[in-house]
Design a protein around this motif. Sequence first.
Motif, mmCIF file in Angstrom:
data_model
loop_
_atom_site.group_PDB
_atom_site.id
_atom_site.type_symbol
_atom_site.label_atom_id
_atom_site.label_comp_id
_atom_site.label_asym_id
_atom_site.label_seq_id
_atom_site.Cartn_x
_atom_site.Cartn_y
_atom_site.Cartn_z
ATOM 1 N N THR A 298 0.821 -1.210 0.000
ATOM 2 C CA THR A 298 0.000 0.000 0.000
ATOM 3 C C THR A 298 0.855 1.260 0.000
ATOM 4 O O THR A 298 0.339 2.349 -0.183
ATOM 5 C CB THR A 298 -0.934 0.027 1.229
ATOM 6 O OG1 THR A 298 -0.128 -0.048 2.413
ATOM 7 C CG2 THR A 298 -1.906 -1.136 1.195
ATOM 8 N N ASN A 299 2.143 1.106 0.205
ATOM 9 C CA ASN A 299 3.036 2.264 0.243
ATOM 10 C C ASN A 299 4.083 2.208 -0.868
ATOM 11 O O ASN A 299 5.197 2.693 -0.715
ATOM 12 C CB ASN A 299 3.715 2.344 1.607
ATOM 13 C CG ASN A 299 4.555 1.120 1.910
ATOM 14 O OD1 ASN A 299 4.473 0.095 1.231
ATOM 15 N ND2 ASN A 299 5.359 1.208 2.941
ATOM 16 N N TYR A 300 3.717 1.615 -1.985
ATOM 17 C CA TYR A 300 4.650 1.414 -3.090
ATOM 18 C C TYR A 300 5.260 2.723 -3.589
ATOM 19 O O TYR A 300 6.455 2.782 -3.860
ATOM 20 C CB TYR A 300 3.948 0.691 -4.249
ATOM 21 C CG TYR A 300 4.786 0.610 -5.499
ATOM 22 C CD1 TYR A 300 5.796 -0.338 -5.609
ATOM 23 C CD2 TYR A 300 4.579 1.474 -6.564
ATOM 24 C CE1 TYR A 300 6.582 -0.417 -6.748
ATOM 25 C CE2 TYR A 300 5.357 1.401 -7.706
ATOM 26 C CZ TYR A 300 6.347 0.445 -7.798
ATOM 27 O OH TYR A 300 7.121 0.375 -8.916
ATOM 28 N N ASP A 301 4.455 3.755 -3.708
ATOM 29 C CA ASP A 301 4.925 5.001 -4.299
ATOM 30 C C ASP A 301 6.142 5.569 -3.576
ATOM 31 O O ASP A 301 7.147 5.892 -4.197
ATOM 32 C CB ASP A 301 3.811 6.055 -4.331
ATOM 33 C CG ASP A 301 2.651 5.629 -5.192
ATOM 34 O OD1 ASP A 301 2.891 4.929 -6.194
ATOM 35 O OD2 ASP A 301 1.512 5.969 -4.862
ATOM 36 N N ILE A 302 6.049 5.692 -2.269
ATOM 37 C CA ILE A 302 7.153 6.286 -1.524
ATOM 38 C C ILE A 302 8.348 5.336 -1.458
ATOM 39 O O ILE A 302 9.494 5.762 -1.577
ATOM 40 C CB ILE A 302 6.715 6.753 -0.110
ATOM 41 C CG1 ILE A 302 7.827 7.597 0.533
ATOM 42 C CG2 ILE A 302 6.349 5.582 0.772
ATOM 43 C CD1 ILE A 302 8.077 8.915 -0.146
ATOM 44 N N LEU A 303 8.090 4.042 -1.295
ATOM 45 C CA LEU A 303 9.196 3.091 -1.252
ATOM 46 C C LEU A 303 9.874 2.982 -2.602
ATOM 47 O O LEU A 303 11.089 2.782 -2.676
ATOM 48 C CB LEU A 303 8.713 1.717 -0.778
ATOM 49 C CG LEU A 303 8.891 1.423 0.717
ATOM 50 C CD1 LEU A 303 10.338 1.331 1.103
ATOM 51 C CD2 LEU A 303 8.149 2.364 1.602
ATOM 52 N N HIS A 304 9.126 3.147 -3.682
ATOM 53 C CA HIS A 304 9.702 3.160 -5.032
ATOM 54 C C HIS A 304 10.721 4.292 -5.129
ATOM 55 O O HIS A 304 11.835 4.101 -5.627
ATOM 56 C CB HIS A 304 8.585 3.333 -6.061
ATOM 57 C CG HIS A 304 9.070 3.422 -7.463
ATOM 58 N ND1 HIS A 304 9.402 4.620 -8.058
ATOM 59 C CD2 HIS A 304 9.299 2.473 -8.391
ATOM 60 C CE1 HIS A 304 9.797 4.408 -9.283
ATOM 61 N NE2 HIS A 304 9.755 3.107 -9.524
ATOM 62 N N LYS A 305 10.353 5.459 -4.629
ATOM 63 C CA LYS A 305 11.262 6.603 -4.663
ATOM 64 C C LYS A 305 12.483 6.348 -3.786
ATOM 65 O O LYS A 305 13.621 6.614 -4.194
ATOM 66 C CB LYS A 305 10.538 7.866 -4.208
ATOM 67 C CG LYS A 305 9.501 8.344 -5.195
ATOM 68 C CD LYS A 305 8.725 9.516 -4.672
ATOM 69 C CE LYS A 305 7.596 9.850 -5.632
ATOM 70 N NZ LYS A 305 6.704 10.861 -5.110
ATOM 71 N N LYS A 306 12.271 5.832 -2.586
ATOM 72 C CA LYS A 306 13.390 5.569 -1.682
ATOM 73 C C LYS A 306 14.345 4.532 -2.268
ATOM 74 O O LYS A 306 15.564 4.698 -2.201
ATOM 75 C CB LYS A 306 12.881 5.078 -0.321
ATOM 76 C CG LYS A 306 12.269 6.164 0.523
ATOM 77 C CD LYS A 306 11.835 5.605 1.871
ATOM 78 C CE LYS A 306 11.249 6.663 2.751
ATOM 79 N NZ LYS A 306 10.862 6.121 4.073
ATOM 80 N N MET A 307 13.796 3.472 -2.839
ATOM 81 C CA MET A 307 14.645 2.438 -3.425
ATOM 82 C C MET A 307 15.406 2.983 -4.631
ATOM 83 O O MET A 307 16.578 2.643 -4.834
ATOM 84 C CB MET A 307 13.817 1.209 -3.805
ATOM 85 C CG MET A 307 13.314 0.440 -2.591
ATOM 86 S SD MET A 307 12.448 -1.084 -3.006
ATOM 87 C CE MET A 307 10.863 -0.448 -3.547
ATOM 88 N N THR A 308 14.760 3.821 -5.418
ATOM 89 C CA THR A 308 15.431 4.430 -6.565
ATOM 90 C C THR A 308 16.607 5.274 -6.111
ATOM 91 O O THR A 308 17.713 5.154 -6.639
ATOM 92 C CB THR A 308 14.436 5.286 -7.378
ATOM 93 O OG1 THR A 308 13.378 4.450 -7.847
ATOM 94 C CG2 THR A 308 15.107 5.950 -8.563
#
Length: 131
Positions: free
Chosen positions: A19-29
């Motif tokens: 449910t928190n893909y958007d922010i984790l996507h940015k952090k992982m990037t």
Amino acid sequence: MATKNIIADLNKGENLTGTNYDILHKKMTFLLNEQELYEHLTTTMTRPPKGNTSQHRRDLEVFETWSKKDRCARFTLLSCMHDDLIGAYEHRTTAKATWDQLRFDFGGTSVLGSETWFLSLKCTRKCLRTR
């Protein structure tokens, strides 16, 4: 050493739950870019065919170096996931395959998340101007 500290700090925070893909996507990037591993999210490499030439040995060395970095990128991605999700992604053979599957499984929230973020930013700016 710094890489391990960054991953440890990231793991203290929120992990990918779906449910928190958007922010984790940015952090992982950002994290993978900082580790100079971002290219592993967009490219793959195949093992060179067997051979005994000097070119083959160089190609194999390049592949082995790439493969080691790819394992680091995969480890980083898996480390950013909630324990319940790791089993679904640990069998992916490359960081790119893991990244692509995450985007397929959870990326549908991006548009809504981006719109919500944009609207909240717009509202915040408007409220600041009226003060």
